[in-house]
Scaffold this motif. Structure first.
Motif, PDB file in Angstrom:
ATOM      1  N   ALA A  40       0.833  -1.204   0.000  1.00  7.93           N
ATOM      2  CA  ALA A  40       0.000   0.000   0.000  1.00  7.93           C
ATOM      3  C   ALA A  40       0.866   1.252   0.000  1.00  7.93           C
ATOM      4  O   ALA A  40       0.617   2.198  -0.749  1.00  7.93           O
ATOM      5  N   VAL A  41       1.886   1.270   0.848  1.00  8.05           N
ATOM      6  CA  VAL A  41       2.775   2.430   0.921  1.00  8.05           C
ATOM      7  C   VAL A  41       3.551   2.579  -0.382  1.00  8.05           C
ATOM      8  O   VAL A  41       3.781   3.698  -0.857  1.00  8.05           O
ATOM      9  N   ASP A  42       3.960   1.449  -0.994  1.00  7.59           N
ATOM     10  CA  ASP A  42       4.683   1.506  -2.267  1.00  7.59           C
ATOM     11  C   ASP A  42       3.891   2.276  -3.319  1.00  7.59           C
ATOM     12  O   ASP A  42       4.464   3.067  -4.076  1.00  7.59           O
ATOM     13  N   THR A  43       2.579   2.025  -3.383  1.00  5.96           N
ATOM     14  CA  THR A  43       1.771   2.720  -4.386  1.00  5.96           C
ATOM     15  C   THR A  43       1.744   4.222  -4.130  1.00  5.96           C
ATOM     16  O   THR A  43       1.748   5.022  -5.071  1.00  5.96           O
ATOM     17  N   LEU A  44       1.735   4.625  -2.871  1.00  2.00           N
ATOM     18  CA  LEU A  44       1.724   6.043  -2.523  1.00  2.00           C
ATOM     19  C   LEU A  44       3.070   6.685  -2.823  1.00  2.00           C
ATOM     20  O   LEU A  44       3.138   7.840  -3.246  1.00  2.00           O
ATOM     21  N   VAL A  45       4.138   5.943  -2.627  1.00  2.00           N
ATOM     22  CA  VAL A  45       5.476   6.445  -2.970  1.00  2.00           C
ATOM     23  C   VAL A  45       5.596   6.595  -4.479  1.00  2.00           C
ATOM     24  O   VAL A  45       6.096   7.611  -4.988  1.00  2.00           O
ATOM     25  N   GLN A  46       5.123   5.601  -5.232  1.00  2.00           N
ATOM     26  CA  GLN A  46       5.196   5.656  -6.684  1.00  2.00           C
ATOM     27  C   GLN A  46       4.380   6.810  -7.249  1.00  2.00           C
ATOM     28  O   GLN A  46       4.742   7.397  -8.272  1.00  2.00           O
ATOM     29  N   ASP A  47       3.287   7.161  -6.580  1.00  2.00           N
ATOM     30  CA  ASP A  47       2.438   8.269  -7.022  1.00  2.00           C
ATOM     31  C   ASP A  47       2.960   9.624  -6.562  1.00  2.00           C
ATOM     32  O   ASP A  47       2.348  10.657  -6.851  1.00  2.00           O
ATOM     33  N   GLY A  48       4.071   9.624  -5.827  1.00  2.00           N
ATOM     34  CA  GLY A  48       4.651  10.883  -5.372  1.00  2.00           C
ATOM     35  C   GLY A  48       3.941  11.512  -4.195  1.00  2.00           C
ATOM     36  O   GLY A  48       4.124  12.695  -3.918  1.00  2.00           O
ATOM     37  N   LEU A  49       3.142  10.728  -3.475  1.00  2.00           N
ATOM     38  CA  LEU A  49       2.405  11.247  -2.335  1.00  2.00           C
ATOM     39  C   LEU A  49       3.118  10.990  -1.004  1.00  2.00           C
ATOM     40  O   LEU A  49       2.798  11.614  -0.001  1.00  2.00           O
ATOM     41  N   MET A  50       4.050  10.069  -1.022  1.00  2.00           N
ATOM     42  CA  MET A  50       4.864   9.783   0.159  1.00  2.00           C
ATOM     43  C   MET A  50       6.307   9.554  -0.270  1.00  2.00           C
ATOM     44  O   MET A  50       6.585   9.272  -1.439  1.00  2.00           O
ATOM     45  N   LYS A  51       7.207   9.641   0.701  1.00  2.00           N
ATOM     46  CA  LYS A  51       8.627   9.423   0.434  1.00  2.00           C
ATOM     47  C   LYS A  51       9.249   8.696   1.607  1.00  2.00           C
ATOM     48  O   LYS A  51       9.046   9.079   2.761  1.00  2.00           O
ATOM     49  N   ARG A  52       9.999   7.651   1.290  1.00  2.00           N
ATOM     50  CA  ARG A  52      10.732   6.937   2.328  1.00  2.00           C
ATOM     51  C   ARG A  52      12.088   7.607   2.544  1.00  2.00           C
ATOM     52  O   ARG A  52      12.765   7.966   1.580  1.00  2.00           O
ATOM     53  N   SER A  53      12.467   7.751   3.781  1.00  2.00           N
ATOM     54  CA  SER A  53      13.766   8.323   4.132  1.00  2.00           C
ATOM     55  C   SER A  53      14.513   7.314   4.991  1.00  2.00           C
ATOM     56  O   SER A  53      14.034   6.946   6.067  1.00  2.00           O
ATOM     57  N   GLN A  54      15.657   6.849   4.494  1.00  2.00           N
ATOM     58  CA  GLN A  54      16.409   5.801   5.189  1.00  2.00           C
ATOM     59  C   GLN A  54      16.717   6.209   6.626  1.00  2.00           C
ATOM     60  O   GLN A  54      17.304   7.249   6.893  1.00  2.00           O
ATOM     61  N   GLY A  55      16.297   5.369   7.556  1.00  2.00           N
ATOM     62  CA  GLY A  55      16.584   5.603   8.957  1.00  2.00           C
ATOM     63  C   GLY A  55      15.672   6.606   9.633  1.00  2.00           C
ATOM     64  O   GLY A  55      15.757   6.790  10.854  1.00  2.00           O
ATOM     65  N   ARG A  56      14.787   7.253   8.868  1.00  2.00           N
ATOM     66  CA  ARG A  56      13.919   8.277   9.459  1.00  2.00           C
ATOM     67  C   ARG A  56      12.439   7.918   9.381  1.00  2.00           C
ATOM     68  O   ARG A  56      11.643   8.388  10.176  1.00  2.00           O
ATOM     69  N   GLY A  57      12.048   7.120   8.394  1.00  2.00           N
ATOM     70  CA  GLY A  57      10.652   6.747   8.257  1.00  2.00           C
ATOM     71  C   GLY A  57      10.079   7.151   6.913  1.00  2.00           C
ATOM     72  O   GLY A  57      10.809   7.456   5.958  1.00  2.00           O
ATOM     73  N   THR A  58       8.761   7.155   6.821  1.00  2.00           N
ATOM     74  CA  THR A  58       8.040   7.510   5.594  1.00  2.00           C
ATOM     75  C   THR A  58       7.267   8.799   5.842  1.00  2.00           C
ATOM     76  O   THR A  58       6.571   8.929   6.858  1.00  2.00           O
ATOM     77  N   PHE A  59       7.370   9.733   4.901  1.00  2.00           N
ATOM     78  CA  PHE A  59       6.808  11.059   5.074  1.00  2.00           C
ATOM     79  C   PHE A  59       5.753  11.355   4.007  1.00  2.00           C
ATOM     80  O   PHE A  59       5.868  10.910   2.861  1.00  2.00           O
ATOM     81  N   VAL A  60       4.755  12.128   4.394  1.00  2.00           N
ATOM     82  CA  VAL A  60       3.741  12.606   3.462  1.00  2.00           C
ATOM     83  C   VAL A  60       4.333  13.766   2.671  1.00  2.00           C
ATOM     84  O   VAL A  60       4.883  14.705   3.248  1.00  2.00           O
ATOM     85  N   LEU A  61       4.227  13.694   1.347  1.00  2.00           N
ATOM     86  CA  LEU A  61       4.739  14.760   0.502  1.00  2.00           C
ATOM     87  C   LEU A  61       3.646  15.775   0.189  1.00  2.00           C
ATOM     88  O   LEU A  61       2.461  15.457   0.147  1.00  2.00           O
ATOM     89  N   ARG A  62       4.083  16.990  -0.074  1.00  2.00           N
ATOM     90  CA  ARG A  62       3.180  18.069  -0.479  1.00  2.00           C
ATOM     91  C   ARG A  62       3.484  18.390  -1.946  1.00  2.00           C
ATOM     92  O   ARG A  62       4.488  19.030  -2.253  1.00  2.00           O
ATOM     93  N   PRO A  63       2.654  17.922  -2.881  1.00  2.00           N
ATOM     94  CA  PRO A  63       2.945  18.161  -4.294  1.00  2.00           C
ATOM     95  C   PRO A  63       3.001  19.647  -4.620  1.00  2.00           C
ATOM     96  O   PRO A  63       2.253  20.455  -4.056  1.00  2.00           O
TER      97      PRO A  63
END
Length: 245
Positions: free
Chosen positions: A57-80
């Motif tokens: 589920a998170v992968d699809t949001l990352v691929q759509d540019g709505l979230m971003k994974r940050s190594q060692g920090r977690g997954t963040f909501v992006l603001r397009p």
């Protein structure tokens, strides 16, 4: 799946229902753009799903540019950044050849009944009104775009109480701060038209000259249509450029 009452379409795969619920949390303000979402351990426990389903589920949001994974920090909501997307392919340059984004200026604002095509685009009931904004985008005092923007009045009523001079150049952050409405995605369609006398006067071209019209329908993170916009500019000012690699 536990932990949510918003996902009612059992026909969808579980990861898609999970994705939709995550988007609903962003739209409701539970997860803020720029902030980290809960950890995988917290989310798998909350939803009662396997970690593989959660990651899909998170992968699809990352691929759509709505979230971003940050190594060692977690997954963040992006603001397009949709305010610059209009100018990603259609480059506006000044007299020195430098690329610039035009400034926005509100010409008119009204509470009105929507035309049928606007009501259809925004999925409005027959009794619902819209706020219509008329705006120009300018470079060095010259109008390069004329825009009509329609917003569901029930969601954006606060805009009727604000001086149009205070709207600023970037509307989407303004929608968020003033109305709590977050834009998560948008769909754009480009067509070519001819300018009528009124539009020609605004753009400083001759009546009947070609103009490019970019039609945009912007959605909340939960895919609720929030804004319908038509931007028109003289065709001879457009330069289409796409970098392919």
């Amino acid at each position: 799946m536990k932990g949510t009452g918003s996902m009612t379409d059992e026909r969808l795969p579980l990861y898609q229902r999970l994705r939709d619920d995550m988007l609903a949390k962003i739209a409701a303000g539970e997860w803020a753009p720029g902030g980290a979402i809960p950890t995988e351990a917290e989310l798998t426990k909350h939803y009662g799903v396997a970690v593989g389903t959660l990651r899909k589920a998170v992968d699809t949001l990352v691929q759509d540019g709505l979230m971003k994974r940050s190594q060692g920090r977690g997954t963040f909501v992006l603001r397009p950044n949709f305010e610059s997307s209009l100018f990603r392919f259609f480059r506006q340059v000044d007299a020195r050849g430098e690329r610039r984004i035009p400034n926005g200026r509100i010409l008119a604002r009204e509470l009105t009944s929507p035309p049928s095509y606007v009501a259809d685009a925004l999925a409005l009931a027959a009794s619902e009104n819209v706020i219509r904004l008329e705006r120009v985008r300018e470079l060095d005092g010259t109008t390069v775009y004329h825009e009509e923007i329609w917003l569901p009045a029930g969601r954006f009523e606060a805009l009727m109480q604000i001086d149009p001079d205070d709207f600023g150049n970037l509307l989407y952050p303004f929608y968020e701060t003033q109305c709590g409405q977050l834009i998560g995605s948008a769909r754009e369609t480009l067509t070519v038209e001819t300018a009528d006398a009124t539009l020609a006067g605004v753009l400083g071209i001759g009546a009947g000259q070609p103009v490019v019209m970019i039609e945009r329908l912007a959605f909340g993170y939960d895919r609720t249509p929030l804004e319908y916009r038509r931007s028109r500019g003289a065709a001879n000012t457009f330069r289409y450029q796409v970098d392919i690699s």
